[in-house]
Write an enzyme that holds these catalytic residues in place. Structure first.
Site, PDB file in Angstrom:
ATOM      1  CG  ASP A   1      -1.743  -1.180   1.466  1.00  9.90           C
ATOM      2  OD1 ASP A   1      -1.369  -2.254   0.986  1.00  9.90           O
ATOM      3  OD2 ASP A   1      -2.778  -1.057   2.135  1.00  9.90           O
TER       4      ASP A   1
ATOM      5  CE  LYS B   1      -9.590  -7.921  -0.890  1.00 11.26           C
ATOM      6  NZ  LYS B   1      -8.506  -8.456  -0.081  1.00 11.26           N
TER       7      LYS B   1
ATOM      8  CD  GLU C   1      -5.154  -9.930  -1.089  1.00  8.21           C
ATOM      9  OE1 GLU C   1      -6.150  -9.810  -0.356  1.00  8.21           O
ATOM     10  OE2 GLU C   1      -4.002  -9.585  -0.753  1.00  8.21           O
TER      11      GLU C   1
HETATM   12  C1  BGC Z   1      -5.771  -5.853  -0.109  1.00  3.54           C
HETATM   13  C2  BGC Z   1      -4.280  -5.715  -0.260  1.00  3.54           C
HETATM   14  C3  BGC Z   1      -3.778  -4.715   0.770  1.00  3.54           C
HETATM   15  C4  BGC Z   1      -4.217  -5.084   2.176  1.00  3.54           C
HETATM   16  C5  BGC Z   1      -3.869  -4.033   3.204  1.00  3.54           C
HETATM   17  C6  BGC Z   1      -6.091  -6.250   1.330  1.00  3.54           C
HETATM   18  O1  BGC Z   1      -7.483  -6.355   1.484  1.00  3.54           O
HETATM   19  O2  BGC Z   1      -6.271  -6.834  -0.992  1.00  3.54           O
HETATM   20  O3  BGC Z   1      -3.968  -5.272  -1.570  1.00  3.54           O
HETATM   21  O4  BGC Z   1      -2.395  -4.656   0.702  1.00  3.54           O
HETATM   22  O5  BGC Z   1      -5.622  -5.251   2.213  1.00  3.54           O
HETATM   23  O6  BGC Z   1      -4.477  -2.820   2.905  1.00  3.54           O
END
Ligand code: BGC
Length: 787
Positions: A361, A602, A490
């Site tokens: 992030d 997602k 994901e």
């Molecule tokens: C997202 C990731 C992110 C993480 C922390 C997850 O729900 O799919 O891309 O790095 O949350 O924010």
């Protein structure tokens, strides 16, 4: 949840107290200064639903991993930022009765987060079970200029009749993390001490020996006759990891007694353990000498400076105005860039979820915000953080069986991987792409090419080595492949040739080679030093060139859409709009198996790549992919809507862009995902900022020029934002279809406004207009330069 916060351009205001909303408010009204953070817990005792949270940046605990089925390669621990000394506590008794809003009723309750000044205040009249009434007002902040200092001004006024008051300010380190894997407490005692004029505690973590010392001093004042005899009885309290003192005094009817509490919180990250107690004492005493009002003035000035450099002003829509300021405010509260050992947890200091650890992030979403709104060193320190973790990233790769190269962790505190789900830990390797991209982004934005010779190239070379080993060449397909990965989406695991992962890997190799070339010519000594240090061989660079050129980047011949992964088009493709809304969010309503087999995405995946590498793809390519992927995206990560808002803006899909912006901007203020009590979505707040500045503002940087292509959503009268760029500070205002850019200096800026190239000297302004249906000019002619 019904929105309950009042709309106000500079404040977040809660009127009336609803215990069911308290934990949400505790997150939203959090305060922080990059060094420490504090949820909006009450100072006085509270027996209702609450997540007590005081966090010191970088003070973490390696909590033993908990998994269902152990797999080789899993990390032994999950590092989490610790719930630390509760320094805000002030217990209140009125004629022997405890003030607690879970038993008393609160009239005229108002909680206010003042974003312009960086303060949290609260006021209410409590009606105690006995019927006694007291008025309470509190104001607190964590100081920006004096980062170790937290200050609270807490006033109690017995209404209508005199009362015997007992105020007990205290420090309590007997705290636990709600997310502890085995319900362990993580702190051991070092010392605690209480006297009539101060109290202090010092604790150490059970592992890693982080130490925190807190020292509190106070002042007491009363309204009314200055000659009034004022008798205060002090009583000290001390127990394991706790120190405090009670101040008992008689207050006349309607007389206000004000306790000012000054606390210094220091850690062994900054001072030698033996010096901690003395340092905390000294800092707390200095704060007392300065006094509450002087500290508050300093706080106001520090925040005024932050807003001067990075405000976004929206006219005609106060809801949107409040939202964007809230996002900016929380980002500045979370990270200041003064300490290159720190980073940005997905929840900042507002909760425990995600353990306060660093994710991709930071590079993918947060960096642009700090690049534009803060000193260059702030963004640079985010990069240095990863540079310092390079050795650990090499160890991570080695642990997974790689002979060379670096695999940065998906989740980390100190460079080691903490995450323990195979599909993420082992497979979500696209994170390496974001690390490389951040270097590129930083250097392009700032022009700090020296960074490449000093630090950047070494990281890029190790990332390239990783990709070199991670790909395999398929004779059958005549291309290099990356098998068994999870992309940013994901909702698909262990897929082959995720377009985004392959694309970013190939781009990293190209960029590494380009940087190598540049350094050879422009910084030959720096290049030679790195090449020697890491033993770089010519065979390696030739191999990287070959892989970059022959990486599989699959495209559907019929539609021209890039394939999210090899098997994507075998799925049933049905737009989200045709799903029964009762099924949404699918992550709460469907089995994981059903999600994995579905086409639903997602968060931005192929589109993430088209955003990052936007200058390589023309508008039609972006449009084809956006039109295909966005309708099947469920946006169940808070990081998703912003990327879509940016691309939609570029494509001239202004309504879609605005819809996506709304989804991200008030996510926490309106508790859109019903999870704000866990903490705010801090990293996605940077995405919200991007949807305004990179989306509506169309900001890009290409070839040392700042490109702007702004429009303002129809429902706004005007939009203005400030960005810093290579020493210039630009105020961009869009109103009535016209954009004015004023350079507030000190340096001149090379600018492209609506396709017109110009140099804007300090103090000068320029205006232009955009046809809202036109895409961004920089993309229209670019084509796929590297393919
Ligand atoms: C997202 C990731 C992110 C993480 C922390 C997850 O729900 O799919 O891309 O790095 O949350 O924010």
């Amino acid at each position: 949840m019904r929105p309950y916060l009042k709309v106000n351009a500079w404040q977040i205001v809660e009127e009336g107290f609803d215990p069911q909303l308290n934990e949400v408010s505790e997150s939203v009204f959090s305060i922080g200064n990059g060094y420490m953070g504090q949820r909006a817990n009450f100072e006085e005792a509270y027996g209702g639903p609450s997540l007590q949270g005081s966090y010191m940046a970088g003070v973490y605990y390696p909590d033993k991993t908990r998994v269902g089925w152990w797999k080789n390669g899993y990390p032994e621990y999950f590092a989490k930022v610790l719930n630390s000394v509760n320094w805000i506590g002030i217990d209140v008794e009125v004629d022997g009765e405890t003030l607690d809003l879970s038993t008393a009723s609160a009239e005229d309750f108002v909680r206010t987060l003042d974003m312009r000044e960086g303060t949290l205040s609260r006021s209410f009249t409590a009606v105690l079970p006995s019927g006694r009434k007291v008025r309470v007002e509190s104001l607190r902040f964590v100081s920006v200029p004096f980062k170790e200092i937290g200050a609270i001004r807490y006033s109690v006024t017995p209404l209508g009749e005199p009362a015997q008051l007992k105020l007990t300010p205290y420090l309590d380190a007997d705290v636990a993390n709600k997310d502890s894997n085995y319900e362990e407490k993580f702190w051991d005692t070092v010392s605690q001490h209480a006297a009539v004029d101060h109290a202090c505690v010092e604790v150490r973590t059970k592992k890693l020996d982080f130490r925190v010392a807190s020292h509190m001093v106070y002042e007491l004042a009363a309204t009314g006759d200055p000659n009034q005899e004022f008798h205060v009885e002090a009583e000290t309290h001390k127990r394991d990891k706790f120190a405090g003192l009670s101040l008992s005094l008689r207050a006349e009817a309607d007389q206000t007694i004000t306790l000012s509490k000054y606390v210094a919180n220091v850690t062994s990250r900054d001072y030698e353990p033996e010096a901690l107690g003395d340092t905390a004492r000294q800092l707390a005493n200095e704060a007392l000498e300065r006094g509450f009002d002087a500290l508050l003035d300093g706080q106001r000035e520090a925040w005024a400076e932050k807003w001067r450099d990075g405000d976004v002003a929206i006219e005609g829509d106060e809801t949107a105005q409040q939202a964007i300021r809230f996002n900016i405010f929380q980002l500045h509260q979370t990270y200041t860039g003064e300490d290159d050992r720190l980073n940005i947890g997905p929840k900042g200091f507002t909760g425990e979820k995600y353990g306060g650890s660093t994710y991709w992030d930071t590079e993918a979403y947060c960096l642009p915000f700090y690049l534009s709104t803060a000193d260059q060193n702030v963004a640079r320190n985010l990069l240095i953080y990863r540079y310092k973790h390079l050795e650990k990233a090499k160890e991570n790769a080695a642990k997974l069986g790689f002979a060379k190269g670096a695999l940065y962790p998906m989740v980390t505190m100190n460079g080691e991987e903490c995450h323990n789900e195979w599909e993420i830990t082992f497979e979500e390797i696209h994170r390496n792409g974001a690390i490389a991209y951040a270097i590129h982004n930083y250097v392009e934005y700032t022009g700090d090419f020296a960074y490449l010779g000093e630090y950047g190239f070494e990281v890029l070379a190790e990332l390239s080595r990783f990709w070199e080993e991670r790909v395999n060449y398929s004779e059958r397909r005549g291309a290099y492949l990356i098998l068994g990965v999870t992309g940013p989406n994901e909702y698909e695991n262990n897929v082959n040739n995720n377009w985004y992962t392959n694309r970013m890997a190939a781009w990293t190799l190209e960029y590494t080679l380009q940087v190598a070339n540049k350094l050879k010519h422009e910084q030959p000594e720096a290049f030679a030093a790195v090449a020697e240090r890491i033993g770089l061989k010519d065979e390696e660079t030739s191999k990287w060139k070959d892989i970059a050129a022959r990486m599989l980047l699959a495209e559907d011949p019929e539609t021209g859409v890039f394939l999210q992964q090899d098997g994507f088009l075998d799925k049933d493709i049905l737009p989200v709009a045709q799903l029964d809304p009762a099924h949404l969010p699918i992550n709460q309503n469907w089995s994981w198996d059903r999600i994995l087999r579905s086409c639903y995405i997602k968060q931005a995946d192929v589109l993430q790549g088209l955003f990052f590498l936007g200058d390589r793809y023309d508008l039609e390519t972006k449009r084809r992919n956006f039109d295909f992927y966005e309708p099947i995206t469920v946006h169940e990560s808070s990081l998703s809507p912003c990327v879509h808002a940016i691309l939609a803006s570029e494509l001239g899909y202004t309504e879609k862009a605005y819809e996506m912006y709304l989804r991200t901007s008030r996510l926490d203020l309106d508790n859109y995902n019903n999870d704000t009590e866990d903490g705010c979505h801090t990293t996605s707040m940077a995405g919200t900022w991007m949807s305004v500045v990179h989306g509506f503002g169309g900001l890009r940087v290409l070839g040392g020029r700042l490109i702007l292509n702004p429009f303002s959503p129809d429902s706004w009268t005007s939009l203005s934002f400030k960005v810093g760029f290579r020493g210039a500070r630009l105020q961009v205002t869009v109103a009535g279809g016209r954009t004015t850019v004023r350079n507030e200096g000190p340096a001149a800026a090379s600018l492209t406004l609506y396709g017109r190239e110009l140099d804007l000297a300090a103090g000068d302004s320029v205006s232009g207009e955009r046809d809202p249906h036109e895409g961004a000019p920089q993309a229209a002619e670019a084509g796929e330069a590297a393919e």
